[in-house]
Scaffold this motif. Structure first.
Motif, PDB file in Angstrom:
ATOM      1  N   UNK A 160      -0.149  16.970  -3.580  1.00 40.99           N
ATOM      2  CA  UNK A 160      -0.981  17.085  -2.325  1.00 40.99           C
ATOM      3  C   UNK A 160      -2.287  17.393  -2.424  1.00 40.99           C
ATOM      4  N   UNK A 161      -2.892  18.267  -3.457  1.00 44.72           N
ATOM      5  CA  UNK A 161      -4.306  18.411  -3.602  1.00 44.72           C
ATOM      6  C   UNK A 161      -4.880  17.157  -4.249  1.00 44.72           C
ATOM      7  N   UNK A 162      -4.217  16.450  -5.199  1.00 46.56           N
ATOM      8  CA  UNK A 162      -4.975  15.181  -5.429  1.00 46.56           C
ATOM      9  C   UNK A 162      -4.749  14.163  -4.490  1.00 46.56           C
ATOM     10  N   UNK A 163      -4.033  14.212  -3.488  1.00 45.95           N
ATOM     11  CA  UNK A 163      -3.978  13.339  -2.243  1.00 45.95           C
ATOM     12  C   UNK A 163      -5.105  13.628  -1.467  1.00 45.95           C
ATOM     13  N   UNK A 164      -5.470  14.980  -1.057  1.00 46.25           N
ATOM     14  CA  UNK A 164      -6.580  15.493  -0.303  1.00 46.25           C
ATOM     15  C   UNK A 164      -7.911  14.948  -0.948  1.00 46.25           C
ATOM     16  N   UNK A 165      -7.979  15.178  -2.318  1.00 45.93           N
ATOM     17  CA  UNK A 165      -9.271  14.777  -2.973  1.00 45.93           C
ATOM     18  C   UNK A 165      -9.583  13.505  -3.025  1.00 45.93           C
ATOM     19  N   UNK A 166      -8.487  12.580  -3.151  1.00 40.66           N
ATOM     20  CA  UNK A 166      -8.642  11.375  -3.243  1.00 40.66           C
ATOM     21  C   UNK A 166      -9.058  10.228  -1.901  1.00 40.66           C
ATOM     22  N   UNK A 167      -8.398  11.115  -0.889  1.00 40.63           N
ATOM     23  CA  UNK A 167      -8.500  10.379   0.315  1.00 40.63           C
ATOM     24  C   UNK A 167      -9.627  10.931   1.450  1.00 40.63           C
ATOM     25  N   UNK A 168      -9.819  12.345   1.184  1.00 39.54           N
ATOM     26  CA  UNK A 168     -10.652  12.900   2.124  1.00 39.54           C
ATOM     27  C   UNK A 168     -10.439  13.014   3.471  1.00 39.54           C
ATOM     28  N   UNK A 169     -11.167  12.644   4.226  1.00 42.59           N
ATOM     29  CA  UNK A 169     -11.021  12.497   5.877  1.00 42.59           C
ATOM     30  C   UNK A 169      -9.674  11.515   6.136  1.00 42.59           C
ATOM     31  N   UNK A 170      -9.263  10.935   5.420  1.00 42.60           N
ATOM     32  CA  UNK A 170      -8.299   9.936   5.531  1.00 42.60           C
ATOM     33  C   UNK A 170      -6.864  10.526   5.214  1.00 42.60           C
ATOM     34  N   UNK A 171      -7.054  11.913   4.852  1.00 43.67           N
ATOM     35  CA  UNK A 171      -5.904  12.573   4.448  1.00 43.67           C
ATOM     36  C   UNK A 171      -4.810  12.602   5.460  1.00 43.67           C
ATOM     37  N   UNK A 172      -4.675  13.073   6.670  1.00 49.42           N
ATOM     38  CA  UNK A 172      -3.540  13.023   7.677  1.00 49.42           C
ATOM     39  C   UNK A 172      -2.907  11.668   7.822  1.00 49.42           C
ATOM     40  N   UNK A 173      -3.809  10.557   7.972  1.00 52.98           N
ATOM     41  CA  UNK A 173      -3.103   9.197   8.148  1.00 52.98           C
ATOM     42  C   UNK A 173      -2.406   9.090   6.746  1.00 52.98           C
ATOM     43  N   UNK A 174      -3.091   9.014   5.453  1.00 54.16           N
ATOM     44  CA  UNK A 174      -2.304   8.718   4.360  1.00 54.16           C
ATOM     45  C   UNK A 174      -1.029   9.894   3.946  1.00 54.16           C
ATOM     46  N   UNK A 175      -1.175  10.993   4.225  1.00 55.84           N
ATOM     47  CA  UNK A 175      -0.279  12.006   4.077  1.00 55.84           C
ATOM     48  C   UNK A 175       1.080  11.326   4.845  1.00 55.84           C
ATOM     49  N   UNK A 176       0.716  10.996   6.121  1.00 56.14           N
ATOM     50  CA  UNK A 176       2.172  10.558   7.093  1.00 56.14           C
ATOM     51  C   UNK A 176       2.559   9.274   6.477  1.00 56.14           C
ATOM     52  N   UNK A 177       1.745   8.423   5.832  1.00 56.28           N
ATOM     53  CA  UNK A 177       2.263   7.237   5.085  1.00 56.28           C
ATOM     54  C   UNK A 177       3.354   7.638   3.967  1.00 56.28           C
ATOM     55  N   UNK A 178       3.018   8.716   3.059  1.00 53.22           N
ATOM     56  CA  UNK A 178       3.634   9.167   2.021  1.00 53.22           C
ATOM     57  C   UNK A 178       4.995   9.630   2.392  1.00 53.22           C
ATOM     58  N   UNK A 179       4.995  10.282   3.459  1.00 48.57           N
ATOM     59  CA  UNK A 179       6.132  10.924   4.346  1.00 48.57           C
ATOM     60  C   UNK A 179       7.444  10.177   4.418  1.00 48.57           C
ATOM     61  N   UNK A 180       6.980   8.796   4.761  1.00 52.19           N
ATOM     62  CA  UNK A 180       8.107   7.817   4.812  1.00 52.19           C
ATOM     63  C   UNK A 180       9.085   7.749   3.842  1.00 52.19           C
ATOM     64  N   UNK A 181       8.639   8.201   2.381  1.00 48.62           N
ATOM     65  CA  UNK A 181       9.441   8.109   1.198  1.00 48.62           C
ATOM     66  C   UNK A 181      10.578   9.358   1.482  1.00 48.62           C
ATOM     67  N   UNK A 182      10.154  10.303   2.210  1.00 46.83           N
ATOM     68  CA  UNK A 182      11.214  11.294   2.304  1.00 46.83           C
ATOM     69  C   UNK A 182      12.425  10.738   3.082  1.00 46.83           C
ATOM     70  N   UNK A 183      12.521  10.060   4.026  1.00 50.56           N
ATOM     71  CA  UNK A 183      13.490   9.430   4.720  1.00 50.56           C
ATOM     72  C   UNK A 183      14.119   8.383   3.990  1.00 50.56           C
ATOM     73  N   UNK A 184      13.410   7.438   3.078  1.00 50.65           N
ATOM     74  CA  UNK A 184      13.969   6.601   2.303  1.00 50.65           C
ATOM     75  C   UNK A 184      14.914   7.431   1.311  1.00 50.65           C
ATOM     76  N   UNK A 185      14.512   8.492   0.789  1.00 51.18           N
ATOM     77  CA  UNK A 185      15.450   9.253   0.119  1.00 51.18           C
ATOM     78  C   UNK A 185      16.685   9.659   0.862  1.00 51.18           C
ATOM     79  N   UNK A 186      16.426  10.104   1.926  1.00 59.11           N
ATOM     80  CA  UNK A 186      17.541  10.644   2.631  1.00 59.11           C
ATOM     81  C   UNK A 186      18.556   9.669   3.135  1.00 59.11           C
ATOM     82  N   UNK A 187      17.905   8.456   3.283  1.00 57.44           N
ATOM     83  CA  UNK A 187      18.886   7.031   3.556  1.00 57.44           C
ATOM     84  C   UNK A 187      19.867   6.855   2.314  1.00 57.44           C
ATOM     85  N   UNK A 188      19.034   6.791   1.046  1.00 54.35           N
ATOM     86  CA  UNK A 188      19.756   6.390  -0.106  1.00 54.35           C
ATOM     87  C   UNK A 188      20.346   7.352  -1.093  1.00 54.35           C
ATOM     88  N   UNK A 189      20.022   8.336  -1.263  1.00 51.59           N
ATOM     89  CA  UNK A 189      20.375   9.227  -2.455  1.00 51.59           C
ATOM     90  C   UNK A 189      21.682   9.814  -1.959  1.00 51.59           C
TER      91      UNK A 189
END
Length: 434
Positions: A121-150
């Motif tokens: 989380x901290x690395x994501x915030x440090x790397x993307x700064x003001x873009x963090x909310x949008x980029x964070x939301x993109x990463x959360x797609x992986x939650x539901x890929x995991x929920x679909x497959x595992x």
């Protein structure tokens, strides 16, 4: 590490973590009834123990926050990946014969995930700064890929090879976190100092509510430094109180949904193979929920009504319908609606953190939200299972979840009303949610 490489690693490291944490967590619903039977215990105890993986990952956040101040992020991430993988491998090599052994294994796994969670989380915030909310939301797609497959993967492995092989495969997948941790920056190129210096006037916004005057950075830093403990999160950022309560309700609801959805389907007459696909359907709904949430990140004024209030109402209605109707079509519709709504709800709440608190308090906000939501998740798993043990019906368990969602509706409505009132007095440069 160059900026582009740093962004790529921060993004995919976060995606890998959320994929594994939430996908394996959802898969526990596949083995819940078998675990209750093999240990000859009740659903409340097993549900409580199964929440430990995700809850300990959250509760550990304040400790990990302190560790990261003394150890390099790379070290914390590598050790975290090793612990997360070790918990699964322990269960595969030495199958638990007592509940306390299962509890220890899940605690080790959860602690590992918690260490990786905070670093990513901290690395994501440090790397993307003001873009963090949008980029964070993109990463959360992986939650539901995991929920679909595992969950279907664990069901297949358990049915054909046994639960131990399923845990061994999960341990192998989770070991990828160690590899990801190796490529984490050592902190020397971190922008955390820049982030902490890039403070807005949010900390002193109330004192300057009627003035469009920038507050000097050093003044804000001194005021923040003078604040005692994390209580300043609540006193200096009014919206954080509503965010805090909303996150607790959302996380508790999400963990209960994750663990008990498949058993609920089996209770209503579905065979185990069909019931596990409710998880996949819910994951697909979650994927669309994230897609719907992306445009809302650019419209902060619509984030609460469309991303929080409406999803909580939809979940309450979908859970309520299953109290009276239990056909496969009804259950599939409930799964996709609840998956969509939980995903959107969680997406918007997570993205609101940097909108609601200043950069200086960002790490403390993460640690505080994670700790209390993790504790609430434990109690949610315990309480939902206890309702079934007492009543003998999962319908009552999901009725309680419906009430919890309606509580989220009330809190978020009050939040929106409060934010609107403040907006009418003073429109800040970063939105109305602070």
């Amino acid at each position: 590490m160059g900026m582009n490489a740093r962004k790529i690693h921060a993004f995919f490291g976060r995606c890998l973590h959320t994929f594994l944490l939430n996908g394996t967590m959802k898969a526990y619903g596949v083995i819940l009834e078998g675990t209750v039977s093999s240990f000859q215990t009740n659903h409340a105890m097993v549900g409580f123990i199964f929440t430990f993986q995700a809850s300990v990952a959250s509760i550990a956040a304040p400790v990990v926050n302190l560790l990261q101040g003394r150890l390099s992020p790379r070290f914390v991430a590598v050790v975290g990946g090793f612990l997360a993988s070790s918990g699964f491998i322990f269960r595969a090599v030495i199958p638990p014969t007592a509940l306390w052994q299962l509890l220890v294994a899940l605690t080790i796994t959860g602690l590992g995930f918690g260490m990786v969670n905070f670093v990513t989380l901290v690395c994501l915030k440090d790397a993307f700064g003001e873009e963090y909310p949008t980029v964070f939301t993109l990463t959360v797609f992986s939650i539901y890929i995991g929920i679909c497959t595992l969950p279907p993967l664990l069901e297949y492995l358990t049915r054909n090879f046994g639960e131990s092989i399923g845990m061994l495969v999960f341990g192998g997948l989770t070991s990828l976190l160690v590899v990801s941790g190796i490529f984490t920056g050592d902190g020397s190129d971190s922008s955390s100092d820049e982030a902490s210096g890039n403070l807005s006037s949010e900390c002193t916004m109330d004192a300057n509510a009627d003035k469009d005057v920038a507050v000097p950075v050093e003044q804000v830093r001194r005021e923040c430094d003078d604040m005692t403990g994390r209580i300043s999160l609540f006193t200096e950022h009014r919206g954080f109180v509503f965010l805090f309560v909303s996150v607790i309700l959302a996380y508790s609801s999400f963990l209960s949904w994750s663990i008990y959805l498949v058993p609920y389907g089996e209770y209503l007459g579905l065979d185990s193979v069909t019931a596990v696909w409710l998880s996949t359907i819910g994951g697909i709904g979650g994927f669309f929920g994230k897609a719907f949430g992306l445009p809302l990140l650019r419209r902060q004024g619509l984030a609460i009504p469309l991303g929080v209030i409406i999803p909580t109402i939809l979940m309450a209605v979908s859970y309520g319908i299953t109290l009276f109707q239990d056909g496969l079509g009804i259950l599939a519709a409930m799964s996709i609606v609840s998956g969509f709504s939980l995903s959107l709800w969680g997406c918007i709440l997570s993205a609101m953190i940097p909108w609601t608190v200043c950069d200086y308090h960002f790490k403390d906000a993460i640690a505080t939200l994670a700790f209390f939501s993790g504790a609430a998740g434990m109690m949610g798993g315990l309480f939902t299972g206890a309702v079934f043990d007492v009543s003998g019906s999962y319908r009552y368990s999901f009725a309680i979840l419906a009430v919890e969602c309606l509580a989220g509706t009330v809190v978020s409505s009050l939040w929106y009303w409060s934010a609107s009132e403040r907006q009418s007095r003073n429109m800040t440069s970063r939105g109305i949610l602070c």
